[in-house]
Motif scaffolding. Sequence first.
Motif, short mmCIF file in Angstrom:
data_model
loop_
_atom_site.label_atom_id
_atom_site.label_comp_id
_atom_site.label_asym_id
_atom_site.label_seq_id
_atom_site.Cartn_x
_atom_site.Cartn_y
_atom_site.Cartn_z
N THR A 468 0.88 -1.02 -0.10
CA THR A 468 -0.15 0.08 0.01
C THR A 468 0.95 1.27 0.25
O THR A 468 1.95 1.21 0.78
CB THR A 468 -0.79 -0.16 1.29
OG1 THR A 468 -1.70 -1.18 1.27
CG2 THR A 468 -1.84 1.20 1.23
N VAL A 469 0.55 2.39 -0.90
CA VAL A 469 1.00 3.46 -0.77
C VAL A 469 0.21 4.67 -0.89
O VAL A 469 -0.85 4.55 -1.39
CB VAL A 469 2.19 3.57 -1.98
CG1 VAL A 469 1.31 3.58 -3.32
CG2 VAL A 469 2.93 4.86 -2.14
N PRO A 483 5.38 10.15 -0.25
CA PRO A 483 4.64 8.79 -0.41
C PRO A 483 5.28 7.85 0.84
O PRO A 483 6.37 7.57 0.79
CB PRO A 483 5.06 8.02 -1.97
CG PRO A 483 6.42 8.82 -2.19
CD PRO A 483 6.32 10.12 -1.69
N VAL A 485 4.90 4.14 2.33
CA VAL A 485 4.67 2.71 1.48
C VAL A 485 4.61 1.52 2.86
O VAL A 485 5.40 1.66 3.67
CB VAL A 485 5.89 2.39 0.68
CG1 VAL A 485 5.40 0.82 0.26
CG2 VAL A 485 6.10 3.20 -0.44
N ALA A 509 8.74 4.93 -4.91
CA ALA A 509 7.75 5.63 -4.89
C ALA A 509 8.24 7.09 -5.01
O ALA A 509 7.27 7.95 -5.78
CB ALA A 509 7.01 5.36 -3.49
N GLU A 528 -1.54 7.32 -10.03
CA GLU A 528 -1.74 6.03 -9.62
C GLU A 528 -0.77 4.94 -10.46
O GLU A 528 -0.16 3.91 -9.91
CB GLU A 528 -3.17 5.49 -9.70
CG GLU A 528 -3.32 4.01 -9.21
CD GLU A 528 -4.89 3.99 -8.86
OE1 GLU A 528 -5.43 2.69 -8.66
OE2 GLU A 528 -5.68 4.70 -9.11
N LEU A 531 3.04 5.08 -9.82
CA LEU A 531 3.44 4.21 -8.65
C LEU A 531 3.14 3.11 -8.69
O LEU A 531 4.20 2.33 -8.17
CB LEU A 531 2.33 4.83 -7.54
CG LEU A 531 2.78 6.39 -7.04
CD1 LEU A 531 1.67 6.82 -6.03
CD2 LEU A 531 4.14 6.53 -6.23
N ILE A 532 2.08 2.37 -9.36
CA ILE A 532 1.86 0.91 -9.40
C ILE A 532 3.22 0.29 -10.26
O ILE A 532 3.68 -0.60 -9.97
CB ILE A 532 0.58 0.71 -9.99
CG1 ILE A 532 -0.31 0.93 -8.85
CG2 ILE A 532 0.52 -1.05 -10.52
CD1 ILE A 532 -1.89 0.70 -9.50
N VAL A 551 -3.31 2.09 -4.12
CA VAL A 551 -2.67 3.53 -3.94
C VAL A 551 -3.80 4.36 -3.47
O VAL A 551 -4.71 4.28 -3.88
CB VAL A 551 -2.26 3.97 -5.19
CG1 VAL A 551 -1.67 5.47 -5.09
CG2 VAL A 551 -1.09 3.03 -6.06
#
Length: 556
Positions: A468-469, A483, A485, A509, A528, A531-532, A551
């Motif tokens: 999860t971020v 961010p 994490v 991130a 999103e 980041l992914i 995210v």
Amino acid sequence: MTDKAELLFLPLGGCNEIGMNLNAYAYGPMHDRRWIIVDMGVSFGDLRTPGVDVIIPDPGFIEEQRDNIEAIFLTHAHEDHIGAVGHLWHRFQKPMYATPFTAELIRHKLNDAGVIDKAKLNVVPLGGKVKAGPFEVEYVTLTHSIPEPNGLAIKTPAGTILHTGDWKIDPDPQIGAPFDSTVLEKMGDEGVLAMVCDSTNVFEEGEAGSEGSCRDELVDLIGEQTGRVAVTAFASNVARVESIVRAAEANGRHVCLVGRSMHRITAAAKAVGMLADCAEFVDEKEAGYLPPEAILYLCTGSQGEPRAALSRIAQGNHPHVTLNKGDTVIFSSRVIPGNERGIFDLQNALAEKGVKLITDRMRHIHVSGHPCRDELRRMYSWVRPRISVPVHGERRHILEHADYAKSLQVSEAVTPKNGDVIRLAPGRAKIVDEVPTGRLLLDGNRLIPENAQGIQERRRLSFAGHVTVAICFDDNADIIDGPEVFVRGYSEPDGRTLDETIDAFDEAAENAVDGLKRKARLDDETVERSLIRALRKVGERELGKRPLIDVSILRG
């Protein structure tokens, strides 16, 4: 399909697996086809269905025929034949028929489902007959590993079908009458169009064995023990339960039932007149005060179920029952394929306590409830059907059963899969259509499709972990916080700390966000995706995994 009257068989469960039986029969022309349903069973979850204990055949197609359904017939009380009644009855709302013991257990399911006052459950005497539209259904008493197992002789204008349900040939079943071939031979003389038959033990030579053969061995075996004795068996096998009780009494031991299923099944048996002259069972709270040589615990949990009584005893967290060195646990059951790991873990935990273990491999304390090849041969010789339709088995069982039936001079054999529509008459038997089928999973208190997103995500979580971020921007797309994490489901790698791996995620991130122009930062989807993409690369590089990534983007 034509508009002539046809006799059809449709398995929606029970033909790709052993269990989860749901079958339907239809008679009539396409524009006015009438249906009956036979059995509504469940199977049980495994590692492929995390968080799911119960699996049910998807009844979608037959549910669409609800206005044309005459009735629901239940052959016997095993979970793979009645376990779905409480979950599915409201979709059909048709009268149900069952013999007394089966009906007693169905009532509990209807009560748990909150439909006991709505559902119409008709109790049929052993050997009773029911007229349902163009079908006349006769209950044919057989023998199996539960009281009141029934085949169904389904008579229609196009011919008679014998739906065997689960059965074996037992001359000494302990509860109920011995196997009697008279009705079957009479059916054969009158002519049987098709036999829809149990395939479970088709690869086993010989016969399954009689329930009565276990009783004397249990008396001797329990008499050989000196400390506390616990016996685990399938609670539904009331004849085995009675044999264990008689063996305990013969050796001066009181019986204590341990486990909800054991209490539920024995109560149902007593409600219909079984186990009537057994001594009163000892309460769990009182059993511990008896001398070790004077008590026998009859437990659920023969398949290593983690929440069952014997597993709790083995782990030392049962509130009233303990077993230690000098005590004995007897497994009067077989290992169901797929349950090996749980059973071996249970047995290892008991062995660690110094408990002696005795299984069916060591003494003759269990027999199967399904027909082996010699029993199948005898059944075919009595019934003499024109068509063999093997069910209740995996694909290999069904194919082998069809070949075996042909070797016994059965004219035709069909090898169905779930969803195959088989025309039994007129003409030669053949698969004429296929309807949608599948499985529903009981997830908590909801039925969901087996391909539901939540189940897919759980599988991914169990194999690949979770990342999860979270990040917070102001109105100008400047970072307020993050961010940040968070990772779940990963262990510390060899030679490194988990914090170092998390640092790699943090750095990725930060670089992903720093690499975005201000305009891009204003778009949540762009942030999103960036980041992914970055975190997935780190997961593959650092962990060899493709984690599930969530995210959270906040704007203040």
